[in-house]
Design a protein around this motif. Structure first.
Motif, PDB file in Angstrom:
ATOM      1  N   TYR A   1      95.975 -16.936 -42.124  1.00  0.00           N
ATOM      2  CA  TYR A   1      95.833 -16.974 -43.582  1.00  0.00           C
ATOM      3  C   TYR A   1      94.368 -17.200 -43.930  1.00  0.00           C
ATOM      4  N   THR A   2      93.817 -16.324 -44.754  1.00  0.00           N
ATOM      5  CA  THR A   2      92.441 -16.464 -45.221  1.00  0.00           C
ATOM      6  C   THR A   2      92.463 -16.842 -46.693  1.00  0.00           C
ATOM      7  N   PRO A   3      91.964 -18.028 -47.051  1.00  0.00           N
ATOM      8  CA  PRO A   3      92.053 -18.490 -48.445  1.00  0.00           C
ATOM      9  C   PRO A   3      91.159 -17.694 -49.384  1.00  0.00           C
ATOM     10  N   LEU A   4      91.316 -17.997 -50.667  1.00  0.00           N
ATOM     11  CA  LEU A   4      90.571 -17.290 -51.705  1.00  0.00           C
ATOM     12  C   LEU A   4      89.068 -17.480 -51.538  1.00  0.00           C
ATOM     13  N   LEU A   5      88.641 -18.713 -51.267  1.00  0.00           N
ATOM     14  CA  LEU A   5      87.227 -19.007 -51.022  1.00  0.00           C
ATOM     15  C   LEU A   5      86.971 -18.902 -49.522  1.00  0.00           C
ATOM     16  N   SER A   6      86.043 -18.087 -49.134  1.00  0.00           N
ATOM     17  CA  SER A   6      85.809 -17.803 -47.723  1.00  0.00           C
ATOM     18  C   SER A   6      85.470 -19.072 -46.938  1.00  0.00           C
TER      19      SER A   6
ATOM     20  N   MET B   1      86.549 -10.309 -67.466  1.00  0.00           N
ATOM     21  CA  MET B   1      86.452 -10.964 -66.155  1.00  0.00           C
ATOM     22  C   MET B   1      87.765 -10.788 -65.399  1.00  0.00           C
ATOM     23  N   THR B   2      87.707 -10.328 -64.129  1.00  0.00           N
ATOM     24  CA  THR B   2      88.901 -10.096 -63.338  1.00  0.00           C
ATOM     25  C   THR B   2      89.437 -11.419 -62.792  1.00  0.00           C
ATOM     26  N   THR B   3      90.752 -11.620 -62.961  1.00  0.00           N
ATOM     27  CA  THR B   3      91.376 -12.833 -62.459  1.00  0.00           C
ATOM     28  C   THR B   3      91.600 -12.715 -60.962  1.00  0.00           C
ATOM     29  N   PRO B   4      91.117 -13.654 -60.127  1.00  0.00           N
ATOM     30  CA  PRO B   4      91.336 -13.586 -58.681  1.00  0.00           C
ATOM     31  C   PRO B   4      92.812 -13.789 -58.344  1.00  0.00           C
ATOM     32  N   GLN B   5      93.221 -13.331 -57.194  1.00  0.00           N
ATOM     33  CA  GLN B   5      94.606 -13.461 -56.759  1.00  0.00           C
ATOM     34  C   GLN B   5      94.649 -14.019 -55.342  1.00  0.00           C
ATOM     35  N   LEU B   6      95.681 -14.804 -55.065  1.00  0.00           N
ATOM     36  CA  LEU B   6      95.871 -15.303 -53.719  1.00  0.00           C
ATOM     37  C   LEU B   6      96.213 -14.142 -52.784  1.00  0.00           C
ATOM     38  N   PRO B   7      95.903 -14.268 -51.500  1.00  0.00           N
ATOM     39  CA  PRO B   7      96.281 -13.225 -50.542  1.00  0.00           C
ATOM     40  C   PRO B   7      97.792 -13.003 -50.519  1.00  0.00           C
TER      41      PRO B   7
END
Length: 651
Positions: A20-25, A1-7
């Protein structure tokens, strides 16, 4: 599973026109408030409220529960293979984090009730904490957009940064949860052995040697260090810079001021507070000189540093208040943004909520403190104005250094409250009860406001809905208030807050030292307060964080020195490699270990207290070898922390 990253722009200032666009749309809905997230959040609130209360009353420092709660949340989500867990984990962390915030507000003030031998029942303490917590939430919400959006990239938010990394990394693996579990078991077992069985001393001092005893008796010079795992972990998270600043305050008091007071005081009796003190300075121990003369200097410094903080924050108050006024001025249905991630509770709810809470506080002051209607109004005005003004100071401190100077601001509140109440004829036990409960309300409000800005920044980075965090924070506050006051009652019956082997409760003792003399016809030690004020002004002029330094001046040395040890470990493990990514990984691994030490040690401390409360006595009497032997497991604990942290890699 790929770990998500902050922008990429999550931690830097935005360029003109950049968003700024957060991790969750913001344009999608995600599971956040669910039976799972609410129930687990409340369980975390109960567990960590009990743990934080015990640790705070014992050592005077309350750990932030956000990181260990976040790790537990992602670990359980991984084990149970829950989908779309990130938004739910933020809610779990946000509700659970009520524990540390409410605990700090309560234990810094309310134990003064027992120290001053006042008649206050359980529900009076609960209501004081609960009303303060609700006010803290309501006062902070109008400032959310300023701190988390308008000041994006300008504040580091260290606690929020660490917690956010735990939450998003947990989406890829549960290795962090395993690290926390192992270190929690080690730290918990270590502190349980000390507090329950006494196989080695909890504090080592230079008095274990003949020369150290002579130095302490003659020159009032003594070095002391608590060897608990929880305090070591706390120092690691605070870091070397601020641990050193705090310890410098202790060093000034214990290695300079106390010996000088002994040198020049000699056989004289100095009763600055007109309490009938008959002991000469020379006949006092270093600890007694600290309590009687040195600690009030730190109190004066903290109060002054709080005033300086307000003056520096006037621009923050103006900017954030302007944003709130614009929200109130909008017509019904009008909005500047339809994004889910920027929706707060409606400003009408905030205004009515503040009004209702203040009305309830007024009723509480009338019937809970025996004040008449006029005195209750004055107490209410003091509480509301100071809590509102200091809200920005608390949020600003958390955003910059991750540490809330709530105790110093509360001491200033108590000084103002006591002066006003005495002038209105409210003295004696009635005055002390009123002052403590007012102080408890304000202290809790400031503590909750400071901690809540961390939760909201986490939600901003990840992309959760602020209104949902804000709404469910109230439920966590109720549960935390009931839990911490219940634990406080148990600990008072088990250990007590006065006498030999009592819980230290340094902040509450400082509060009692301020209130008692002023309400009983005595004087406050204004000369000592003035000395502290001068020190704070000089520190501020030199660019040294005065609040941290002065806090070290009135917390006992044995509780500050281990912070420096933990801070030194964090510096060591994070500077060994030439590759900064490796250093960051090692620092993060050490943070997990330190969080485990804190959570495990504090929770097992509560278990130990329950055993003592049940009269299960297996504690060994101290002997001449318990202090020297304590050095061996303490060094082993430090070595484990270093080696385990250095094993971390970029991967």
């Amino acid at each position: 599973m790929t770990t998500p990253q902050l922008p990429e722009n999550a931690h830097r200032e935005l360029k003109p026109g950049e968003d700024y666009t957060p991790l969750l749309s913001p344009r999608k809905d995600y599971p956040e408030v669910t039976p799972w997230s609410v129930c687990l959040g409340l369980i975390m609130t109960v567990l960590f409220s009990a743990a934080a209360a015990f640790l705070g009353l014992k050592v005077g420092q309350v750990f932030e529960a956000a990181i260990p709660i976040a790790i537990i949340a992602v670990g359980l989500s991984s084990v149970l293979k829950k989908n779309n867990a990130l938004g739910q984990n933020v809610i779990i962390q946000s509700i659970g984090a009520c524990s540390g915030a409410i605990v700090a507000g309560a234990i810094f003030t309310l134990p003064a009730i027992y120290i001053l031998d006042l008649e206050v029942n359980f529900w009076q303490m609960v209501i004081s904490s609960l009303l303060g917590g609700v006010l803290g939430i309501l006062f902070l919400i109008p400032f959310r957009k300023y701190f988390v959006k308008e000041m994006h990239g300008k504040y580091p938010f260290p606690e929020a940064t660490a917690t956010t990394q735990v939450l998003i990394n947990g989406e890829g693996n549960s290795k962090g949860a395993l690290t926390l579990l192992i270190s929690g078991l080690i730290g918990g077992l270590y502190d349980f052995i000390v507090s329950t069985f006494g196989l080695w001393a909890e504090t080592i001092t230079t008095r274990m040697t003949a020369w150290g005893t002579a130095l302490a008796d003659n020159s009032k010079l003594v070095v002391k260090n608590n060897v608990g795992a929880a305090v070591l972990g706390l120092g690691y998270i605070i870091g070397l810079k601020y641990s050193l600043i705090i310890c410098c305050g202790s060093f000034l008091v214990w290695f300079v001021i106390i010996p000088l007071i002994n040198l020049f005081g000699g056989d004289s009796v100095i009763d600055l507070m007109n309490t009938g003190l008959s002991a000469s300075v020379a006949s006092m121990s270093a600890e007694e000189i600290f309590t009687t003369y040195a600690r009030p200097i730190g109190i004066g410094g903290i109060a002054t540093a709080g005033i300086i903080g307000i003056l520096k924050s006037l621009g923050v108050i103006k900017s954030a208040f302007s944003l709130a006024v614009k929200e109130m001025g909008r017509k019904s249905g009008e909005t500047t943004s339809t994004e889910r991630t920027q929706k707060d509770l409606p400003m009408t709810i905030i205004v009515y909520g503040v009004a209702i809470t203040l009305l309830l506080a007024y009723v509480f002051f009338v019937f809970g403190t025996a004040c008449n209607w006029w005195q209750a109004i004055v107490a209410l005005i003091i509480s509301a104005v100071i809590a509102f003004l200091f809200t920005t100071v608390a949020a600003n401190a958390i955003a910059i250094v991750g540490s809330n100077p709530v105790s110093g601001m509360t001491i200033m509140t108590l000084i103002i409250t006591s002066l006003v109440l005495v002038a209105m004829g409210v003295t004696g036990n009635m005055g002390m009860v009123a002052a403590v409960l007012v102080g408890g309300l304000v202290c809790t409000a400031l503590s909750v406001a400071g901690a809540f800005i961390t939760d909201l920044k986490i939600g901003y980075w990840i992309g959760t809905t602020p209104a949902k965090q804000e709404a469910w924070k109230f439920l966590g506050t109720v549960v935390a208030a009931v839990t911490v006051c219940g634990v406080m009652v148990i600990l008072n019956k088990t250990y007590g807050f006065t006498g030999e082997n009592a819980l230290v409760a340094p902040q509450a003792n400082a509060m009692a030292a301020v209130i008692g003399p002023m309400m009983n016809g005595g004087n406050a030690p204004w000369a000592l307060y003035a000395m502290g004020a001068v020190i704070a002004l000089v520190l501020n002029w030199c660019g040294v964080p005065a609040l941290a330094f002065c806090l070290g001046m009135f917390i006992p040395l044995e509780l500050n020195l281990p912070l420096l040890v933990g801070g030194a470990v964090s510096w060591f493990v994070s500077t060994r490699s030439k590759d900064q990514t490796v250093n960051d990984a090692r620092m993060e691994k050490g943070t997990l270990i330190a969080s485990g030490f804190i959570a495990g040690g504090a929770l097992m401390g509560v278990v130990s207290a329950i055993l003592k409360f049940a009269n299960v006595d297996v504690f060994m009497a101290p002997s001449s070898w318990t202090e020297p032997v304590a050095i061996i497991p303490y060094v082993a604990l430090i070595i484990y922390m270093i080696i385990a942290s250095l094993r971390a890699s970029k991967k």
